[in-house]
Design an enzyme around this catalytic site. Structure first.
Site, PDB file in Angstrom:
ATOM      1  N   SER A   1      49.415  25.039  38.217  1.00  7.95           N
ATOM      2  CA  SER A   1      48.279  25.416  37.366  1.00  7.95           C
ATOM      3  C   SER A   1      47.971  24.239  36.454  1.00  7.95           C
ATOM      4  O   SER A   1      48.865  23.428  36.161  1.00  7.95           O
ATOM      5  CB  SER A   1      48.663  26.627  36.507  1.00  7.95           C
ATOM      6  OG  SER A   1      47.709  26.830  35.483  1.00  7.95           O
TER       7      SER A   1
ATOM      8  N   TYR B   1      54.039  31.501  30.869  1.00  8.43           N
ATOM      9  CA  TYR B   1      53.391  31.132  32.131  1.00  8.43           C
ATOM     10  C   TYR B   1      53.319  29.610  32.276  1.00  8.43           C
ATOM     11  O   TYR B   1      53.676  29.054  33.323  1.00  8.43           O
ATOM     12  CB  TYR B   1      51.987  31.738  32.180  1.00  8.43           C
ATOM     13  CG  TYR B   1      51.189  31.346  33.391  1.00  8.43           C
ATOM     14  CD1 TYR B   1      51.473  31.890  34.636  1.00  8.43           C
ATOM     15  CD2 TYR B   1      50.145  30.415  33.296  1.00  8.43           C
ATOM     16  CE1 TYR B   1      50.738  31.530  35.762  1.00  8.43           C
ATOM     17  CE2 TYR B   1      49.408  30.054  34.408  1.00  8.43           C
ATOM     18  CZ  TYR B   1      49.708  30.613  35.638  1.00  8.43           C
ATOM     19  OH  TYR B   1      48.984  30.252  36.742  1.00  8.43           O
TER      20      TYR B   1
HETATM   21  N1  LIG Z   1      43.472  32.643  38.783  1.00 15.56           N
HETATM   22  C1  LIG Z   1      43.723  31.599  38.031  1.00 15.56           C
HETATM   23  O1  LIG Z   1      43.007  31.347  37.034  1.00 15.56           O
HETATM   24  C2  LIG Z   1      44.827  30.651  38.377  1.00 15.56           C
HETATM   25  C3  LIG Z   1      44.802  29.373  37.825  1.00 15.56           C
HETATM   26  C4  LIG Z   1      45.812  28.465  38.131  1.00 15.56           C
HETATM   27  C5  LIG Z   1      46.839  28.846  38.972  1.00 15.56           C
HETATM   28  N2  LIG Z   1      46.868  30.110  39.492  1.00 15.56           N
HETATM   29  C6  LIG Z   1      47.994  30.438  40.366  1.00 15.56           C
HETATM   30  O2  LIG Z   1      47.528  30.703  41.664  1.00 15.56           O
HETATM   31  C7  LIG Z   1      48.408  31.605  42.320  1.00 15.56           C
HETATM   32  C8  LIG Z   1      47.599  32.755  42.904  1.00 15.56           C
HETATM   33  O3  LIG Z   1      46.938  33.403  41.837  1.00 15.56           O
HETATM   34  P1  LIG Z   1      45.640  34.305  42.015  1.00 15.56           P
HETATM   35  O4  LIG Z   1      44.705  33.906  40.960  1.00 15.56           O
HETATM   36  O5  LIG Z   1      45.197  34.343  43.413  1.00 15.56           O
HETATM   37  O6  LIG Z   1      46.300  35.702  41.558  1.00 15.56           O
HETATM   38  P2  LIG Z   1      46.270  37.149  42.221  1.00 15.56           P
HETATM   39  O7  LIG Z   1      46.965  38.051  41.266  1.00 15.56           O
HETATM   40  O8  LIG Z   1      44.898  37.513  42.654  1.00 15.56           O
HETATM   41  O9  LIG Z   1      47.154  36.929  43.531  1.00 15.56           O
HETATM   42  C9  LIG Z   1      48.545  36.765  43.462  1.00 15.56           C
HETATM   43  C10 LIG Z   1      49.150  37.481  44.659  1.00 15.56           C
HETATM   44  O10 LIG Z   1      50.566  37.349  44.585  1.00 15.56           O
HETATM   45  C11 LIG Z   1      51.151  38.593  44.897  1.00 15.56           C
HETATM   46  N3  LIG Z   1      52.471  38.669  44.265  1.00 15.56           N
HETATM   47  C12 LIG Z   1      52.768  38.774  42.944  1.00 15.56           C
HETATM   48  N4  LIG Z   1      54.082  38.863  42.754  1.00 15.56           N
HETATM   49  C13 LIG Z   1      54.663  38.783  43.982  1.00 15.56           C
HETATM   50  C14 LIG Z   1      56.002  38.796  44.432  1.00 15.56           C
HETATM   51  N5  LIG Z   1      57.017  38.972  43.574  1.00 15.56           N
HETATM   52  N6  LIG Z   1      56.240  38.662  45.760  1.00 15.56           N
HETATM   53  C15 LIG Z   1      55.216  38.532  46.642  1.00 15.56           C
HETATM   54  N7  LIG Z   1      53.914  38.540  46.261  1.00 15.56           N
HETATM   55  C16 LIG Z   1      53.650  38.655  44.947  1.00 15.56           C
HETATM   56  C17 LIG Z   1      50.171  39.612  44.344  1.00 15.56           C
HETATM   57  O11 LIG Z   1      50.319  40.903  44.924  1.00 15.56           O
HETATM   58  C18 LIG Z   1      48.829  38.975  44.671  1.00 15.56           C
HETATM   59  O12 LIG Z   1      48.351  39.360  45.927  1.00 15.56           O
HETATM   60  C19 LIG Z   1      49.425  32.042  41.271  1.00 15.56           C
HETATM   61  O13 LIG Z   1      50.607  31.302  41.427  1.00 15.56           O
HETATM   62  C20 LIG Z   1      48.757  31.684  39.958  1.00 15.56           C
HETATM   63  O14 LIG Z   1      49.698  31.410  38.955  1.00 15.56           O
HETATM   64  C21 LIG Z   1      45.885  31.007  39.220  1.00 15.56           C
END
Ligand SMILES: NC(=O)c1ccc[n+]([C@@H]2O[C@H](COP(=O)([O-])OP(=O)(O)OC[C@H]3O[C@@H](n4cnc5c(N)ncnc54)[C@H](O)[C@@H]3O)[C@@H](O)[C@H]2O)c1
Length: 320
Positions: A196, A209
């Site tokens: 991130s 986080y």
């Molecule tokens: N959305 C943002 O603004 C953003 C920004 C930077 C980084 N990220 C990172 O990107 C990645 C994906 O995030 P996203 O925005 O798609 O979020 P999201 O919540 O839409 O998707 C995350 C997915 O991970 C699954 N998950 C959570 N815990 C789990 C576990 N213990 N085992 C297996 N699956 C699990 C959830 O069910 C979900 O489908 C994450 O690592 C997040 O930290 C997100």
């Protein structure tokens, strides 16, 4: 003897300089261009297997779609439990995982949808074994599953701290541990870690986080050093704010806009927009997926341990 050494060194320097000049000249004259045209970068992943944690929705699903469009068979690994104790918003559920599988299959590749938790090394090992048994190899692993907490440092309970570190840090280590033996045996593989922009700086609203995402970069760089000789490349994509249910939910939005009785994702995006060099306040999941593709293809065949900031230029002010 000393004289001989000096002469040899001078010769070598001369040869090196001549060699460099020859390369430069051939590039100027077009030989380099012709060579590159013979080996264009290919975004073809036909016959490859991509395993994506947290693949039921959001960024994980977008990456799966992008890789499927390039021909890869896909394994979607997701907890798909709806809720996780001590996480303040809903994660994906079984319906999301099923519909994600249908989305991928509609792209004419094979797709396994496996329910599992990245906190369990056993779940990951079984799922990766299933991937190899079904599709023949494990070429790309995307360590994407993650959760967040929002609030001031002193607000978090031990359980709230643990759930983030268990999933975002230990889960990523376990994903790496499960994938490495298979990729070592193959003598090839690509691991792509989703960190991130908050893994590149401190943040008073996301202290737990942010620190977990610094750790993801540490894990990826350590994996790059550990597995380079086995032809396993490990790189990181670090996105800024992305429009997914991870950020677009009442828990996160109310913490990000505490003085607004009706906070929305678009308001947060508008708030961030003026501070960015390009005129956007957030990314779409597809933006991150396209960046992840760079590390899945031979465009980065000699690249490992790198971090690709995909954050609308927001880091231009802070990272060398
Ligand atoms: N959305 C943002 O603004 C953003 C920004 C930077 C980084 N990220 C990172 O990107 C990645 C994906 O995030 P996203 O925005 O798609 O979020 P999201 O919540 O839409 O998707 C995350 C997915 O991970 C699954 N998950 C959570 N815990 C789990 C576990 N213990 N085992 C297996 N699956 C699990 C959830 O069910 C979900 O489908 C994450 O690592 C997040 O930290 C997100």
């Amino acid at each position: 003897m000393e004289k001989h050494h000096k002469a040899t060194r001078r010769d070598m320097i001369k040869k090196g300089a001549l060699g460099a000049a020859a390369v430069a000249a051939s590039t100027v004259l077009g030989t380099g261009v012709a060579q590159a045209a013979k080996n264009p970068v290919t975004y073809q992943l036909s016959g490859k297997t991509a395993f994506i944690t947290g693949g039921a929705r959001g960024i994980g699903l977008a990456i799966a779609e992008e890789m499927a469009k390039a021909g890869a068979n896909i394994v979607l690994f997701d907890i798909a439990s709806g809720q996780i104790p001590h996480v303040g918003y809903a994660v994906a559920n079984e319906g999301d995982l099923q519909s994600a599988q249908a989305t991928i299959e509609a792209l004419n590749v094979k797709c396994l949808a496996i329910k599992g938790d990245v906190r369990s090394r056993g779940d990951l090992e079984n799922a990766m074994k299933q991937a190899v048994a079904s599709f023949g190899s494990l070429d790309i692993v995307v360590a994407n599953a993650g959760v967040t907490q929002v609030g001031a440092m002193e607000e978090f309970s031990p359980e709230e701290i643990s759930v983030v570190y268990d999933i975002n840090v230990e889960g990523v280590v376990k994903t790496t541990q499960a994938a490495a033996p298979i990729m070592k045996q193959q003598k090839s593989g690509k691991m792509i870690f989703i960190a991130s922009a908050l893994g590149r700086m401190g943040n008073e609203l996301f202290p737990i986080y942010a620190s977990s995402k610094w750790a993801v970069i540490g894990i990826a760089k350590s994996a790059a050093l550990s597995y380079g000789r086995d032809n396993i490349l490990c790189n990181v994509v670090s996105p800024g704010l992305v429009k997914t249910k991870f950020a677009d939910n009442p828990y996160v939005l109310s913490k990000m806009m505490p003085n607004d009785p009706a906070p929305t994702f678009d308001k947060v995006s508008e708030m961030l927009r003026p501070g960015n060099p390009i005129d956007v306040g957030h990314l779409e999941p597809e933006d991150v997926a396209k960046a992840a593709m760079i590390f899945a293809t031979d465009a980065t065949a000699r690249v490992t341990g790198e971090v690709f900031d995909v954050s609308y230029g927001s880091l231009a002010r802070s990272i060398a």
